[in-house]
Design a protein around this motif. Structure first.
Motif: not given
Length: 443
Positions: A82-83, A95-96, A117-119, A123-125
Motif C-alpha cells: 500500500y505504501e 517503487k524503485d 486511497m485504501q479503497a 480494487y487494483f490488487m
C-alpha cells in the motif's frame, strides 16, 4: 454451550475467514467507483489491449510516453505494498524510488483522501484481472529521458499530500471541488501549463488560470470550464452539464475528441449526486474575461441563407456540406447534431478543435442512458485547405458568433496529424490550378 456464545464464535470465525480472503467486497466496489472517477482505464489501456495493462502512447512536447501496467501482475503493480501504491499515486515516486513523469497527474491526486486511497488499492490488487505485459520504454530522446531532473520538478511543482480538512463550504460544492481538483484531475487537460510543464493553477484558490483552457495537444483544445459565455460554460445550466457528463450530449452540445473517452470510461458511471456536485462546482467558477457578455443571436446570416443568398465567403460550402445536420440557422438538432450558433468550441480563440473535426470527423459515442451513436464524416478528402478555412471562418463569424477567421496554413498544419486523411491527388491538383489562376475550385 450457551447459544449466544456459539453465535458470537461463529461470527468471529466468519470474520477471520473473510479477512483471510482479502479486503471487504464493499471496499473493492468503492475502489472501482473511484477508479472510474479517476478515469484510470482510459490512460492505462492501449487501443485493443487489456484493461489497465498499459501501453497507450501519449504525446508530450518532449516525446512519446507509454502508460504503464497497473494490473496486479508482477509486470505491473503485483509487488506493490500500500505504501508503494500511495507514493506512486499521490507523490509521483515509483517503487524503485525514481520520479514519475507528470503525465501521471499526481499533483492532482495529492488531494485524494487516505480512505479513498485504501479503497483504490483494494480494487487494483483484488478487483482487477492480472495481465502479464512488460512496460514499454518511452521514445523521449536522451538527455531529456533522464529521470533525475524529474525529482527537482516534483519538488518545485508537486504539492505535498495533506489530510483533507473539514470544510465550512457548502457540502455539494466541497464534494465537487474534491472530484474536479483531485480524482477527476480536470486541470491536467483544461488548465494551461507553463514552459516548465506544470499546471499554472491546481485549484480556484491558485488563480483564474485554473480550468481556463489548454494549448493544442494531439490536435485538440481542452476548452475553458470557467464561467465565460463566449468560450466557457457561462451559457450552460447545471442540468445541461449533468446531462452532458452522463450521456455525452445535451440540448445544444455533443462530446468529441478526447472528452469522449472521459464520458465513456468515467463520467457516465458516476452517480447523480456526484455529477451534480461537479456541475455545481464548475458553475461556481467565475469568468476569466471580466468583459465577457452572453451570446446574442444575429439572424442576418440565417435569413440570407433561407432566401438562397450564399454569396458570403464560405456560405455555399456550409450549405453544401454542413447545413443538412447543423441547419442554416446554426441551431442543429437537439441531442444529435450540436448547435454551432453560440457554441463555445466554435468561438474559442484557438480554432484547432473546430478545424480538426471538420477534417477528420468524429463519432458521438453511445452511453448507457443514450445508446444511439451518430457519426460526422471528415471532409479532408473533399475540401482543400482554403475551402476548410473558408467554411470554418464562416461558422466562427455567423449567427452572432464572434471569433476570428482562420487561415489555410492553419488547416494545412493539422492535416499533418497521423489520423487525418491526406488531401486526395485530385484536390491537390485543383488547389494548384486555383492557386496559379485564381479560379475557384469546383465542388
Amino acid at each position: 454451550m450457551n447459544k449466544t456464545l456459539i453465535a458470537a464464535l461463529g461470527l468471529l470465525a466468519s470474520s477471520v475467514l473473510h479477512a483471510a480472503d482479502g479486503p471487504d467486497k464493499k471496499l473493492i466496489e468503492q475502489g472501482e467507483y473511484l477508479a472510474r472517477a479517476g478515469d484510470c482505464v482510459a490512460c492505462h489501456t492501449a487501443k485493443g489491449g487489456q484493461p489497465f495493462a498499459g501501453g497507450l502512447p501519449m504525446e508530450t512536447p518532449i516525446g512519446t510516453l507509454y502508460s504503464t501496467n497497473i494490473t496486479p501482475d508482477d509486470t505491473g503493480i503485483g509487488q506493490y505494498s500500500y505504501e508503494d501504491f500511495e507514493r506512486a499515486v499521490r507523490q509521483g515516486i515509483g517503487k524503485d524510488g525514481s520520479s514519475l513523469y507528470p503525465a501521471m497527474p499526481y499533483p492532482s491526486y495529492a488531494k485524494v483522501s487516505d480512505a479513498d486511497m485504501q479503497a483504490l488499492y483494494a480494487y487494483f490488487m483484488h478487483g482487477v484481472t492480472p495481465v502479464q505485459q512488460s512496460n514499454q520504454p518511452s521514445d523521449i530522446p536522451w538527455p531529456l529521458s533522464m529521470r533525475w531532473p524529474l525529482a527537482i520538478w516534483r519538488g518545485l511543482f508537486a504539492p505535498e499530500v495533506q489530510a483533507v480538512a473539514a470544510s465550512t463550504q457548502d457540502p455539494v460544492l466541497a464534494r465537487g471541488a474534491y472530484l474536479v481538483e483531485g480524482l477527476g484531475h480536470c486541470g491536467a487537460c483544461h488548465t494551461p501549463r507553463a514552459l516548465t510543464m506544470q499546471e499554472q493553477a491546481l485549484s480556484e484558490a491558485d488563480g483564474a488560470e485554473f480550468l481556463s483552457g489548454s494549448a493544442p495537444l494531439e490536435g485538440w483544445i481542452a476548452k475553458s470550464l470557467r464561467g465565460d459565455h463566449k468560450d466557457g460554460l457561462g451559457s450552460w445550466s447545471e442540468a445541461q452539464l449533468v446531462a452532458f457528463m452522463k450521456t455525452g450530449r445535451s440540448e445544444r452540445s455533443a462530446v468529441f475528441g478526447g472528452m469522449s473517452d472521459v464520458v465513456v470510461h468515467s463520467l457516465q458511471y458516476l452517480n447523480d449526486t456526484d455529477l451534480t456536485a461537479i456541475a455545481r462546482y464548475l458553475k461556481s467558477l467565475p469568468a476569466s474575461n471580466a468583459h465577457d457578455q452572453p451570446f446574442k443571436v444575429d439572424e442576418q446570416v440565417a435569413k440570407a441563407l433561407w432566401q438562397g443568398n450564399d454569396s458570403q465567403t464560405g456560405a455555399a460550402l456550409y450549405v453544401d456540406n454542413c447545413g443538412a445536420c447543423h441547419r442554416t440557422d446554426g441551431q442543429g438538432y437537439s441531442r444529435v447534431f450540436p448547435a454551432l450558433a453560440g457554441n463555445p468550441v466554435v468561438q474559442s480563440e484557438d480554432a484547432t478543435s473546430l478545424i480538426h473535426i471538420v477534417l477528420a470527423g468524429g463519432t458521438l459515442p453511445a452511453t448507457h442512458t443514450a445508446p444511439s451513436t451518430f457519426t460526422m464524416p471528415g471532409f479532408a478528402w473533399r475540401l482543400n485547405d482554403q475551402q476548410v478555412a473558408d467554411v470554418v471562418s464562416f461558422i466562427r463569424g455567423s449567427w452572432g458568433n464572434q471569433a476570428d477567421a482562420v487561415t489555410a496554413s492553419a488547416v494545412a498544419k493539422l492535416r499533418e496529424l497521423p489520423h487525418v486523411p491526406p488531401k486526395p491527388p485530385v484536390l491537390q491538383a485543383q488547389s494548384l490550378i486555383s492557386d496559379t489562376t485564381g479560379v475557384a475550385e469546383p465542388q
